[in-house]
Scaffold this motif. Structure first.
Motif, PDB file in Angstrom:
ATOM      1  N   LEU A   4     -25.789  43.678 -69.981  1.00  0.00           N
ATOM      2  CA  LEU A   4     -25.951  43.049 -68.672  1.00  0.00           C
ATOM      3  C   LEU A   4     -27.238  43.563 -68.050  1.00  0.00           C
ATOM      4  O   LEU A   4     -27.416  44.770 -67.886  1.00  0.00           O
ATOM      5  CB  LEU A   4     -24.747  43.387 -67.790  1.00  0.00           C
ATOM      6  N   ILE A  21     -26.833  47.559 -68.270  1.00  0.00           N
ATOM      7  CA  ILE A  21     -25.565  48.213 -68.562  1.00  0.00           C
ATOM      8  C   ILE A  21     -25.013  47.545 -69.815  1.00  0.00           C
ATOM      9  O   ILE A  21     -24.839  46.323 -69.850  1.00  0.00           O
ATOM     10  CB  ILE A  21     -24.563  48.103 -67.400  1.00  0.00           C
ATOM     11  N   TYR A  38     -18.481  51.102 -71.015  1.00  0.00           N
ATOM     12  CA  TYR A  38     -19.700  50.752 -70.279  1.00  0.00           C
ATOM     13  C   TYR A  38     -20.677  51.926 -70.340  1.00  0.00           C
ATOM     14  O   TYR A  38     -20.292  53.076 -70.103  1.00  0.00           O
ATOM     15  CB  TYR A  38     -19.377  50.463 -68.810  1.00  0.00           C
ATOM     16  N   THR A  40     -24.681  52.999 -68.983  1.00  0.00           N
ATOM     17  CA  THR A  40     -25.839  52.604 -68.167  1.00  0.00           C
ATOM     18  C   THR A  40     -27.154  52.896 -68.876  1.00  0.00           C
ATOM     19  O   THR A  40     -27.235  53.754 -69.762  1.00  0.00           O
ATOM     20  CB  THR A  40     -25.841  53.333 -66.811  1.00  0.00           C
ATOM     21  N   SER A  83     -16.393  42.653 -64.418  1.00  0.00           N
ATOM     22  CA  SER A  83     -17.705  42.977 -63.844  1.00  0.00           C
ATOM     23  C   SER A  83     -17.656  44.071 -62.781  1.00  0.00           C
ATOM     24  O   SER A  83     -18.689  44.645 -62.451  1.00  0.00           O
ATOM     25  CB  SER A  83     -18.324  41.710 -63.234  1.00  0.00           C
ATOM     26  N   VAL A  86     -19.459  47.397 -63.323  1.00  0.00           N
ATOM     27  CA  VAL A  86     -20.919  47.297 -63.251  1.00  0.00           C
ATOM     28  C   VAL A  86     -21.390  47.520 -61.814  1.00  0.00           C
ATOM     29  O   VAL A  86     -22.362  48.248 -61.562  1.00  0.00           O
ATOM     30  CB  VAL A  86     -21.383  45.919 -63.769  1.00  0.00           C
ATOM     31  N   GLN A  90     -23.759  50.623 -60.520  1.00  0.00           N
ATOM     32  CA  GLN A  90     -25.014  50.353 -59.822  1.00  0.00           C
ATOM     33  C   GLN A  90     -25.031  51.050 -58.462  1.00  0.00           C
ATOM     34  O   GLN A  90     -26.050  51.598 -58.034  1.00  0.00           O
ATOM     35  CB  GLN A  90     -25.212  48.845 -59.642  1.00  0.00           C
TER      36      GLN A  90
END
Length: 345
Positions: A4, A21, A38, A40, A83, A86, A90
């Motif tokens: 992403l 990510i 996930y 980063t 999502s 994410v 962030q």
């Protein structure tokens, strides 16, 4: 894996600091659940040209902030990873970029927004990712992977009373709370203290053996020098009770650890001379009083200080022992005051 990407990169004026990510589907045997992993990309130096982070001085020096974030979310029937993690990652990265405050294993993050659709998981803990080894040395510097794990309100309070690594070990001991890989199940309906009945006693035992990381708390407390006439004991009674009300004492004191350190190192009232009262009177509400056993057993017994800072005025009371450095008290002078700050031996 699914990657992403932000539409407008941070270094081109975008608002999200992470370039990418990446999300992996993880079904390895040592996992108690199939899950989304996930990872980063952006808290470390991805480019080497200074557009986001200064280049590392050497391959063993920190790359960027020296860490990337990871998160493990239990996978059910969905084909696409949710999502919401994410957005959480962030937001945490933005906090790091804007404040220059790094994260370390054992940290906890109090979270004001929702975490997915959970009504039980409210906050986040930080640990080292057990599957992703640190990169050292690296072509653009060294870094490690720090994993975020969702926790309940009671688990967060246990971290605050004891410490992060201890509570994380408890969470790892039960598949219902994440297992060895600390996988967040957003549908989790119980805390570790419900999943593992012996967890509560483990926390109390840990505090008794290792001490508590809680160096202080926001409180409803006040103190005055006791100068009343012994023949007129009611002379010095004032309106302290008006300030000691029933509101929760664990509110309205951000950045607790740094404020505690500031108080113990420099006091509240710069420039004011130190005085040494012979007697003092303390008054606090019931919520504050409940933490006095923790003050004694989890802090003073292990040679640590403990500070109660008022949320109604600029007043603080710091309990210390002779092992605590930087104090102004002694066996002959057990009370020391600097303005509204009181040290008590």
């Amino acid at each position: 894996p699914l990657q992403l990407s932000t539409i407008v990169k941070y270094w081109l004026g975008g608002t999200d600091p992470l370039d990418y990510i990446t999300v992996y589907s993880n079904n390895q045997e040592d996992s108690c659940y199939p899950h989304w992993h996930y990872v980063t990309c952006g808290l470390t130096d991805l480019h080497g040209d200074g557009r986001v982070h200064p280049p590392a001085a050497s391959p063993i020096a920190s790359s960027g902030y020296g860490f990337e974030l990871t998160f493990r979310l239990r996978r059910r029937e969905e084909l696409v990873p949710p999502s919401w993690p994410v957005k959480v990652m962030q937001k945490i990265a933005k906090y790091v970029f804007e404040t220059d405050n790094s994260l370390v294993p054992g940290d906890h993050i109090t979270w004001a927004d929702s975490l997915g659709a959970s009504t039980v998981l409210k906050h986040l803990l930080v640990s080292e990712d057990s599957q992703l080894l640190p990169v050292t040395p690296g072509p653009l510097g060294s870094f490690r992977f720090l994993q975020l794990t969702c926790c309940t309100e009671s688990e967060l309070k246990a971290v605050q009373r004891w410490n992060g690594p201890g509570v994380l070990r408890l969470l790892q001991s039960s598949d219902r709370t994440g297992g060895s890989l600390l996988i967040t199940d957003i549908e989790r309906s119980c805390s570790i203290f419900e999943a593992l009945p012996e967890a509560k006693s483990a926390v109390e035992s840990g505090i008794a053996k290792e001490g508590s990381n809680l160096c202080g708390m926001a409180a409803f407390i006040t103190w005055v020098e006791d100068i009343k006439d012994e023949n007129n004991p009611g002379q010095n009674e004032d309106s302290n009770d008006n300030q000691i009300n029933s509101r929760n004492a664990l509110t309205d004191w951000n950045d607790l650890s740094s404020q505690c350190d500031k108080v113990i190192n420099g006091g509240l009232s710069g420039g004011k001379s130190m005085t040494y009262p012979k007697r003092v009177e303390l008054a606090c509400n019931l919520e504050t009083a409940r933490y006095l056993p923790l003050c004694v057993l989890g802090r003073l017994k292990h040679g640590y200080h403990f500070t109660l800072k008022s949320v109604v005025k600029d007043t603080a009371v710091t309990f210390v022992t002779e092992k605590v450095g930087g104090t102004h008290v002694s066996a002959d002078q057990p009370f020391a005051a600097q303005g509204d700050w009181l040290q008590l031996l």
